[in-house]
Design an enzyme around this catalytic site. Structure first.
Site, PDB file in Angstrom:
ATOM      1  N   ASP A 141       1.131  -7.675   2.616  1.00 22.73           N
ATOM      2  CA  ASP A 141       1.214  -6.262   2.225  1.00 22.73           C
ATOM      3  C   ASP A 141       2.678  -5.823   2.048  1.00 22.73           C
ATOM      4  O   ASP A 141       3.213  -5.067   2.845  1.00 22.73           O
ATOM      5  CB  ASP A 141       0.514  -5.409   3.290  1.00 22.73           C
ATOM      6  CG  ASP A 141       0.248  -3.986   2.824  1.00 22.73           C
ATOM      7  OD1 ASP A 141       0.843  -3.584   1.803  1.00 22.73           O
ATOM      8  OD2 ASP A 141      -0.526  -3.275   3.480  1.00 22.73           O
ATOM      9  N   HIS A 144       0.825  -1.219   0.000  1.00 20.61           N
ATOM     10  CA  HIS A 144       0.000   0.000   0.000  1.00 20.61           C
ATOM     11  C   HIS A 144       0.857   1.268   0.000  1.00 20.61           C
ATOM     12  O   HIS A 144       0.358   2.336  -0.335  1.00 20.61           O
ATOM     13  CB  HIS A 144      -1.055  -0.021   1.106  1.00 20.61           C
ATOM     14  CG  HIS A 144      -0.593   0.358   2.487  1.00 20.61           C
ATOM     15  ND1 HIS A 144      -0.295  -0.563   3.463  1.00 20.61           N
ATOM     16  CD2 HIS A 144      -0.395   1.562   3.052  1.00 20.61           C
ATOM     17  CE1 HIS A 144       0.062   0.065   4.561  1.00 20.61           C
ATOM     18  NE2 HIS A 144       0.003   1.354   4.359  1.00 20.61           N
ATOM     19  N   SER A 159       4.075   2.427   8.377  1.00 21.31           N
ATOM     20  CA  SER A 159       3.853   1.429   7.341  1.00 21.31           C
ATOM     21  C   SER A 159       5.156   1.185   6.610  1.00 21.31           C
ATOM     22  O   SER A 159       5.830   2.136   6.211  1.00 21.31           O
ATOM     23  CB  SER A 159       2.794   1.902   6.355  1.00 21.31           C
ATOM     24  OG  SER A 159       1.546   1.571   6.829  1.00 21.31           O
TER      25      SER A 159
HETATM   26  N1  ARG Z   1      -4.898   0.686   7.629  1.00 17.76           N
HETATM   27  C1  ARG Z   1      -3.625   0.752   6.974  1.00 17.76           C
HETATM   28  C2  ARG Z   1      -3.126   2.189   7.035  1.00 17.76           C
HETATM   29  O1  ARG Z   1      -3.589   2.989   7.722  1.00 17.76           O
HETATM   30  C3  ARG Z   1      -3.662   0.227   5.576  1.00 17.76           C
HETATM   31  C4  ARG Z   1      -4.398   1.063   4.595  1.00 17.76           C
HETATM   32  C5  ARG Z   1      -4.386   0.553   3.181  1.00 17.76           C
HETATM   33  N2  ARG Z   1      -5.345  -0.510   2.947  1.00 17.76           N
HETATM   34  C6  ARG Z   1      -6.685  -0.324   2.694  1.00 17.76           C
HETATM   35  N3  ARG Z   1      -7.457  -1.371   2.558  1.00 17.76           N
HETATM   36  N4  ARG Z   1      -7.240   0.843   2.602  1.00 17.76           N
HETATM   37  O2  ARG Z   1      -2.609   2.863   6.245  1.00 17.76           O
HETATM   38  N1  GLU Z   2      -1.325   1.585   7.502  1.00 18.05           N
HETATM   39  C1  GLU Z   2      -0.691   2.645   8.222  1.00 18.05           C
HETATM   40  C2  GLU Z   2       0.272   3.449   7.363  1.00 18.05           C
HETATM   41  O1  GLU Z   2       0.121   3.552   6.210  1.00 18.05           O
HETATM   42  C3  GLU Z   2      -0.006   2.086   9.417  1.00 18.05           C
HETATM   43  C4  GLU Z   2      -1.038   1.649  10.334  1.00 18.05           C
HETATM   44  C5  GLU Z   2      -1.124   2.552  11.517  1.00 18.05           C
HETATM   45  O2  GLU Z   2      -1.742   3.624  11.431  1.00 18.05           O
HETATM   46  O3  GLU Z   2      -0.555   2.122  12.501  1.00 18.05           O
HETATM   47  O4  GLU Z   2       1.145   4.122   7.817  1.00 18.05           O
END
Ligand code: ARG
Ligand code: GLU
Length: 753
Positions: free
Chosen positions: A223, A85, A660
């Site tokens: 991921d 991502h 991330s």
């Molecule tokens: N929750 C993770 C973050 O905050 C992954 C986000 C990307 N994935 C998604 N299904 N939107 O960035």
């Molecule tokens: N998915 C998040 C990012 O893109 C990390 C998850 C979090 O917020 O801890 O940085």
């Protein structure tokens, strides 16, 4: 009796240290603040091995990836590991209908197939330094905030000038406030701009479970994606050139294939974006009770409408997938955040701490004089700011984000001001930037009929719930109403029909005209006028008031932070995240999300198979992966104890957005996982870390290796990595060799064959 009590206390202290996970620590302070605790938790390295200026250390393998994620070097040829991502934009930019890298994955089987990504950078930290004394020279408590800021600005220029001497063009200095402006640290950085895409799994691995599983444990997402840093002939940063060579790093992380178990030490190194751990209780109450619910409701309303259309039309599903994911990401996070604060009594705990704060300062004449006013004043200020903060959040969610056309029309204002302020040249420049950077992709993925429905629904919400009537007066004018509700579907229909912004062909025709005519067209457009009026209403009523309250809150927060450190000297306080390099450490650890349920900390491919839904856009799986699963063809990457293929694991590391792509590192400095998310119940760790439910989610390094090796067949990447067996080696070192003549003979025979 008393002896037993001491024993108990010692035991409690010890267990506390064992489960500790809270804190995002500055690498250069680890030795003084954290080394002992880390060693008690199992770390075999010294603080100097993690961060050192003079010798190579773990920090030399960590980069800020594009400024929004973290990545780490995993080979001596500059191979970078980060999240799928995080590289999504780059993977998408190389994707075409013939070469659908998002759907099918991408693997450069030879080095010359690696793909360049203009604009993407990898930034190392060469060193960091406490510059608080220089930055705060001449600053005192009697200054107004403007005086203070101007002194700090001048100091900043001096500090920069002093340290910039002798730096190369690709090196830079970043100075940031810490502890809400009580301290300042400087970072000397080195930035590489030739970063190429090396490999990415298909979305059915890299984004497996998509929005349904986002922020959720148990998780089965691979991921990850791989990039490579390229350098000039001297191994230093250079602009893209086909002659550039893979960068030889000062350090690269070995990768452990021995896996993890509950209780193993984990260290996460990266660039967390923003946290707010030292807010007073009224601020948290406002977030939980007022701001989050309003934002959640707005996004939910928009998402429901988009989802309805995505379900009936596969073309819409593709067009809106990425937008939907972006809006849904924080919608879901805020829900978990509010629930987590409630379920762990986060506000009650803050209030208790504040009572203790008051008790302590009441016993200290000096502290009482300085700090007694803080908490009551915060309470009053947060009451005062509430309608403005709520208006601000609602305006941003409704007008600037979720009604797509309002943003598109609002941005046209830049063309108007560019022509008015900078003439035709400025206009042309802006037009080029807006078309390439925004409008082209906007129209590619835009459905006016969906957006029109979102407009009607969100305007109704805004009208009903905005704290000031005047905020919606432009809407009342269009709807012909004053106090009552209007027919917003009718307003939407009329506006969307009349404006040229909803129609790509018309928009493009307008853009062909002479600059003056374009600007005249824009200014006469009813939807453009509506955005300008809504913006003016917001600015009149909210902007000034919000800023003046917020400036006061920021000033008080600085004093409060200082007070907390002074009044609770026994507590080690870590600075809030601010996109600078940090270390957090914890343990692999399950948790109890709700009554009677315990989540174990590792997931396996079996679990992904159990969720598999052929053809589904979230839970489809590649055929090849299923074949490997059926044959249990896991190579050397299966768990040695149960033979299963691990996918993800969780730990108590304190992480946030920006972490991330951060490496999860074992007690010996080897990579064991790749951070990419947090468990939903504990997303309130941005305000209130609670070891009972706050968990970060990592991809198991073995799954990454398995996908690269067995699924993609990209052996050349495996060969350049340094795979290690730290646990097996430790076991071997502790097991006395069994001298058994018989078996020795057998071995010899076997060898001879
Ligand atoms: N929750 C993770 C973050 O905050 C992954 C986000 C990307 N994935 C998604 N299904 N939107 O960035
Ligand atoms: N998915 C998040 C990012 O893109 C990390 C998850 C979090 O917020 O801890 O940085």
């Amino acid at each position: 009796m008393s002896l037993k009590l001491t024993k108990l206390v010692v035991f409690l202290l010890f267990t506390q240290a064992l489960t500790a996970g809270e804190g995002m620590w500055l690498p250069l302070l680890l030795e003084s603040l954290n080394e002992n605790e880390m060693k008690n938790m199992g770390l075999k390295l010294s603080a100097e091995d993690i961060y050192s200026v003079n010798q190579s250390s773990l920090k030399d393998a960590i980069v800020h990836f594009g400024g929004f994620c973290t990545a780490e070097v995993i080979s001596n040829k500059g191979l970078l590991l980060t999240n799928h991502h995080c590289g999504y934009g780059q993977i998408q930019s190389h994707t075409t209908l013939e070469n659908n890298y998002l759907r099918d994955g991408f693997w450069a089987m030879e080095q010359d197939q690696e793909l360049a990504n203009p604009g993407l950078f990898a930034r190392f930290i060469l060193r960091m330094e406490d510059v608080s004394d220089d930055m705060l020279a001449g600053v005192n408590d009697n200054m107004t905030s403007a005086e203070r800021q101007s002194t700090i600005d001048k100091n900043m220029d001096m500090v920069r000038a002093k340290h910039e001497q002798g730096l190369e063009a690709y090196d830079d200095i970043i100075i940031r406030p810490f502890y809400h402006g009580n301290e300042y640290y400087m970072f000397v950085t080195r930035t590489f701009n030739d970063v190429r895409l090396v490999g990415a799994p298909p979305e059915s691995i890299g984004k497996y479970g998509s929005d349904t599983d986002n922020w959720v444990w148990p998780r089965h997402t691979g991921d990850f994606a791989m990039f490579r840093i390229y350098a000039g002939p001297d191994n230093l940063p250079a602009d893209y050139s086909p002659d550039n060579k893979p960068y030889v790093p000062k350090h690269s992380l070995p990768i452990s294939v021995d896996g993890v178990e509950e209780g193993d030490f984990t260290l996460v190194f990266g660039f967390p974006g923003r946290t707010n751990e030292y807010l007073p209780s009224p601020a948290i109450e406002q977030i939980v009770d007022v701001l989050n619910p309003a934002k959640i409701k707005i996004r939910e309303t928009a998402l429901d409408i988009i989802d309805k259309y995505m379900r009936i039309d596969p073309a819409v599903k593709i067009q809106y997938a990425s937008k939907f994911a972006r809006v849904a990401n924080y919608w879901k996070k805020w829900i978990g955040e509010s629930q987590g604060i409630k379920s762990t009594d986060g506000i009650g705990k803050k209030i208790k701490m504040e009572e203790e704060f008051t008790n302590r300062i009441n016993k200290n004449y000096d502290q009482k004089a300085k700090y007694a006013k803080l908490l009551p004043e915060f309470k009053k200020l947060y009451e005062d700011i509430e309608p403005y903060a709520l208006s601000r959040d609602m305006y941003n969610e409704v007008v600037s984000r979720n009604v797509e056309i309002l943003r598109a029309a609002g941005l046209a204002n830049r063309l108007v001001t560019a022509l008015e302020n900078n003439g035709v040249e400025g206009y042309n420049n802006m037009k080029g930037r807006l078309t390439a950077g925004y409008y082209d992709s906007f129209y590619k993925n835009y459905r006016p009929e969906i957006d029109q429905e979102v407009f009607a629904a969100l305007m109704e919400l805004y009208k009903k719930n905005a704290p000031f009537k005047g905020l919606t007066s432009p809407l009342d004018k269009l709807a012909g109403t004053k106090d009552g509700m209007g027919d917003y579907a009718a307003v939407a229909k009329k506006l969307y029909g009349e404006t040229f912004f909803t129609k790509q062909a018309e928009f493009e025709k307008v853009m062909q005209m002479k600059p003056k005519e374009v600007v005249a067209k824009i200014k006469a457009d009813p939807l453009y006028m509506f955005t300008q009026d809504m913006n003016a209403a917001y600015n009149d009523i909210v902007e000034g008031k919000y800023n003046s309250y917020n400036d006061r809150i920021k000033e008080m927060q600085r004093t409060y932070m200082k007070a907390l450190m002074e009044v609770f000297p026994e507590k080690r306080m870590y600075p809030d995240a601010n996109s600078t390099m940090r270390v957090t450490y914890g343990k692999v650890n399950g948790y109890t999300p709700r009554d009677a349920v315990y989540y174990t900390p590792v997931t396996y491919l079996d679990g992904a198979m159990a969720k598999y839904k052929p053809g589904d856009y979230e839970f489809d799986m590649p055929k090849k992966l299923i074949e490997l699963y059926d044959k249990k063809d896991y190579g050397r990457y299966a768990d040695t104890k149960n033979g299963k293929m691990p996918i993800c694991f969780i730990g108590t590391n304190h992480t946030t957005g920006g972490n991330s792509g951060s490496p999860a590192i074992d007690a010996n400095g080897n990579l064991i996982g790749l951070n990419f998310d947090r468990a939903w119940e504990g997303t309130m760790s941005d305000y209130n870390y609670d070891p009972s439910i706050c968990r970060n989610i990592m991809v198991d390094a073995r799954y990454i290796l398995f996908i690269v090796d067995k699924f993609a067949g990209a052996k050349r990447l495996i060969y350049e990595m340094n795979l290690v067996n730290p646990k097996k080696m430790a076991e071997a070192a502790h097991t006395p060799p069994i001298i058994d003549k018989g078996s020795k003979k057998k071995k010899k025979k076997a060898k001879m064959k």
